[in-house]
Design a protein around this motif. Structure first.
Motif, PDB file in Angstrom:
ATOM      1  N   UNK A   1      -4.967  -5.938  -1.015  1.00 26.41           N
ATOM      2  CA  UNK A   1      -3.560  -6.299  -0.815  1.00 26.41           C
ATOM      3  C   UNK A   1      -2.849  -6.448  -2.155  1.00 26.41           C
ATOM      4  N   UNK A   2      -3.576  -6.938  -3.166  1.00 24.40           N
ATOM      5  CA  UNK A   2      -2.967  -7.059  -4.497  1.00 24.40           C
ATOM      6  C   UNK A   2      -2.594  -5.679  -5.024  1.00 24.40           C
ATOM      7  N   UNK A   3      -3.521  -4.733  -4.854  1.00 25.33           N
ATOM      8  CA  UNK A   3      -3.255  -3.371  -5.325  1.00 25.33           C
ATOM      9  C   UNK A   3      -2.089  -2.767  -4.548  1.00 25.33           C
ATOM     10  N   UNK A   4      -2.097  -2.996  -3.241  1.00 24.45           N
ATOM     11  CA  UNK A   4      -1.037  -2.429  -2.407  1.00 24.45           C
ATOM     12  C   UNK A   4       0.323  -2.953  -2.847  1.00 24.45           C
ATOM     13  N   UNK A   5       0.395  -4.263  -3.064  1.00 22.41           N
ATOM     14  CA  UNK A   5       1.652  -4.866  -3.516  1.00 22.41           C
ATOM     15  C   UNK A   5       2.124  -4.258  -4.827  1.00 22.41           C
ATOM     16  N   UNK A   6       1.161  -4.099  -5.746  1.00 21.12           N
ATOM     17  CA  UNK A   6       1.495  -3.551  -7.060  1.00 21.12           C
ATOM     18  C   UNK A   6       2.093  -2.156  -6.919  1.00 21.12           C
ATOM     19  N   UNK A   7       1.470  -1.324  -6.081  1.00 18.41           N
ATOM     20  CA  UNK A   7       1.966   0.043  -5.902  1.00 18.41           C
ATOM     21  C   UNK A   7       3.339   0.014  -5.243  1.00 18.41           C
ATOM     22  N   UNK A   8       3.520  -0.869  -4.278  1.00 17.66           N
ATOM     23  CA  UNK A   8       4.806  -0.926  -3.588  1.00 17.66           C
ATOM     24  C   UNK A   8       5.917  -1.412  -4.520  1.00 17.66           C
ATOM     25  N   UNK A   9       5.532  -2.237  -5.503  1.00 17.61           N
ATOM     26  CA  UNK A   9       6.505  -2.699  -6.481  1.00 17.61           C
ATOM     27  C   UNK A   9       6.853  -1.615  -7.491  1.00 17.61           C
ATOM     28  N   UNK A  10       6.195  -0.468  -7.397  1.00 18.93           N
ATOM     29  CA  UNK A  10       6.479   0.618  -8.328  1.00 18.93           C
ATOM     30  C   UNK A  10       5.458   0.723  -9.437  1.00 18.93           C
TER      31      UNK A  10
END
Lengths: 249, 222, 211
Positions: free
Chosen positions: C171-180
């Motif tokens: 989820x941390x990685x996913x958030x990071x990618x979604x943040x750009x």
């Protein structure tokens, strides 16, 4: 200008350098044999007997040129190392590698002949003379370089680590030489210094120069041969090596 | 930049305090080597006074070689070295910080212990002072030069011996001027010249050795 | 943002890959695949700048990363095989030292929060020596929470983690990618990372090269 640069870099590729080195080796070997033969003849039969030191002094025709060579080769080695680090050319590191054993051999010869000279002149095999001591330290530097290269398995790391060490050594050599000279003059009088240069006759100088040139050709021939085997070893998987006639047999 | 320097120094000092045995082994090695010489040579005080500067300096040189192996090895093993290489800080400063911490932990105890050992050799107070100053100028230079060797030999088999082989020849000037300063003082020649040479060597190694060490670390960490 | 052009790496005598090119833009994740020894780690280290590639270059924002130096390093977090933590220091000390070196100093409070988020509550002041492999990995990964660098390069980040931690890291990685953000990672585990912006690169096949 740029075309000349490209030309130079062409020879830094192992595939082009290998045959070139192969062609050069016989020439340098020949020159080395002839020059060293002439030099030895001159040092034994042509050069006059020294009025102070008798016949024993003749060893300086080997001793002085080997000492010069030992220092030159270290400088050349450092130069190749620097080139290798800056331009990332593989041949440069191999050249530095190939020169080290020859340089160490000349250093050892210089020390050995120095001992032979020292015994009749100074009455001792070893004298802590500034030049002898610096030469000994130079031998240590060569041995360190070779030991480091031998200890590292990865060739690229070995090349670059060796290059850094050679450069560090070159920066240090003047400091070492200076400190040893100072140390030497502090500890003993100038009794052992044999003045060369000014008292040297013309024949003696010519003989030494011939010997130096002979040694140079020898060093070049030997290190080129060593570079050739290094190239074969490192490039054994490449197609151009497998197509060589001497490899296919 | 200065903050990261302090952080690395403080980190290494903390680590050293949590592993005190490493610090003491270097110091004891120094003490033992110096104390062995009279046993080998004989208790004649005139002879001992003559060899004291050389003995103390050679022992200090060997002791600082002994400590070098650990300078970068643990950082390499646990991966903090590669993190330092990737940190947005000048590697020059990082290396300087590591060497500073290393010197504080291994060099300074030697410097402080040396006058005590000099007493065993019947050196007079003035000579002891010069010994202290020469070691104070010389041991940081030894750490700086040694760092190059330590960086070159990271992760190699027999690294410890190899470090000595690489570094000892480079340390000869420090030895010559360090021991020379004390000798010059004893013989009444004045130690000024030697000490200023040592200062010069220290400055040169401060400027150049971290550069070479950085290059060596980049090569070794690949 | 990140461009890799004609990269070639040689380890020992083996040429691992040659002529390898790819591109990574904000909001994208690159998943490297390949069997053991295919050069995944080497590729990541070469992109970071820890390994000198024998040919090719890495561009960051259009400039060569090597020339950018610290400006590139500021935008990068690398988590390698080695955890990069000191065994004799505790979790929060490790994290705070790393944050200073990364150029984003954090307070004791922030360090404790990050460690707590990774399930290390109650272990913050133990030397990491006494922690388990998985817990050490968590300390190491806590950097991702406090570092704001856009490019993450993660070499096997999921090893030694339990399923709850794997879930969290995903989820941390996913958030990071979604943040750009941008992520390059390798893993042998079956993980679902992001929808959409995921690219795959396979190493060790005959056809190395563009994705």
């Amino acid at each position: 200008m740029s075309s000349r640069l490209i030309n130079w870099f062409k020879f830094s590729s192992p595939a082009t350098f290998y045959p070139l080195a192969g062609k050069l080796i016989p020439w340098f070997t020949g020159i080395a044999v002839v020059l060293i033969a002439i030099g030895l003849y001159m040092s034994f039969f042509v050069a006059p007997t020294d009025y102070k030191q008798g016949e024993g002094y003749r060893i300086i025709f080997v001793h002085v040129p080997t000492a010069w060579m030992s220092m030159f080769i270290y400088l050349v080695m450092a130069l190749w190392s620097g080139l290798g680090l800056v331009f990332n050319t593989r041949i440069s590191a191999m050249m530095a590698n190939a020169l080290a054993p020859t340089g160490a051999m000349f250093t050892f010869l210089a020390l050995w002949t120095g001992a032979f000279w020292g015994k009749p002149m100074w009455g001792a095999w070893w004298v802590w003379d500034a030049r002898l001591t610096s030469e000994l330290i130079l031998l240590f530097l060569y041995i360190g370089f070779m030991a480091l290269q031998g200890a590292i398995e990865d060739t690229r790391r070995a090349d670059r680590a060796g290059a850094i060490l050679a450069l560090v050594g070159v920066v240090n050599i003047p400091i070492i030489y200076y400190s040893v000279t100072w140390w030497n003059t502090l500890h003993q009088g100038a009794s052992v210094s044999v003045s060369k240069g000014s008292s040297m006759g013309e024949t003696m100088l010519v003989t030494m120069l011939i010997m130096v040139l002979g040694f140079w050709s020898y060093a070049i021939a030997v290190s080129l041969a060593r570079v050739r085997s290094l190239i074969l070893e490192r490039e054994r998987d490449s197609t151009w090596v497998s197509e060589l006639s001497e490899v296919r047999r | 930049m200065f903050e990261s320097f302090l952080v690395v120094v403080r980190r290494d000092l903390t680590l050293a305090m949590r592993r005190r045995s490493d610090v003491f082994s270097t110091l004891f090695f120094f003490v033992i080597v110096v104390s062995l010489f009279p046993l080998g040579i004989g208790p004649e005080l005139n002879t001992l006074r003559l060899i004291a500067p050389g003995v103390v300096w050679v022992a200090a040189l060997l002791a600082s070689m002994l400590a070098l192996e650990r300078l970068f090895a643990t950082d390499f093993d646990d991966g903090t070295l590669e993190q330092m290489l990737l940190a947005p800080q000048p590697m020059f400063i990082m290396v300087l910080a590591k060497v500073t911490a290393h010197w504080l932990v291994t060099g300074v105890p030697l410097v402080l212990m040396a006058p005590l050992l000099g007493l065993q050799y019947d050196l007079n107070t003035e000579a002891l002072g010069v010994l202290l100053v020469s070691l104070l100028l010389g041991t940081p230079a030894l750490s700086l030069i040694g760092a190059i060797g330590a960086a070159l030999t990271i992760g190699l088999r027999g690294g410890g011996v190899l470090v000595s082989l690489l570094v000892l020849p480079l340390c000869i000037p420090v030895l010559i001027f360090g021991a020379g300063a004390v000798e010059a003082n004893i013989s009444g020649l004045g130690e000024q010249g030697h000490l200023s040479m040592m200062g010069a060597i220290l400055v040169i190694s401060l400027l150049l050795a971290p550069l070479a060490t950085t290059a060596a670390l980049r090569v070794s960490a690949e | 943002m990140l461009e890799v052009i004609d990269l070639e790496c040689v380890r020992g005598d083996r040429r691992l890959f040659t002529g390898l090119s790819f591109e990574l833009n904000p909001g994208e994740l690159l998943h490297l695949h390949g069997h053991n020894g295919s050069g995944k780690t080497t590729l990541m280290r070469a992109v970071c700048g820890l390994i000198y590639p024998t040919a090719g270059k890495v561009l960051w924002k259009g400039e060569e990363s090597r020339r950018l130096g610290d400006d590139f390093n500021r935008d990068l977090v690398y988590v390698g095989h080695k955890n990069g933590i000191k065994d004799d220091l505790n979790g929060s000390e490790n994290l705070r030292i790393a944050s200073v070196l990364d150029g984003v100093p954090i307070s004791e409070q922030q360090a404790w929060e990050a460690l707590a988020k990774l399930g290390l509550r109650g272990h913050e002041d133990l030397p990491t020596r006494v922690l388990s492999q998985g817990q050490k990995r968590r300390v190491s990964l806590a950097r991702l929470l406090v570092h704001r660098a856009p490019l993450w390069i993660l070499d096997e980040p999921f090893t030694a983690l339990d399923s709850a931690a794997v879930e969290l890291l995903q989820s941390v990685i996913r958030e990071h990618v979604e943040r750009g953000g941008m992520v390059i990672l390798t893993t042998h585990q079956e993980v679902s990372l992001t929808r959409g912006h995921e690219r795959q690169l396979r190493l060790g096949w005959k056809e190395d090269g563009d994705v």
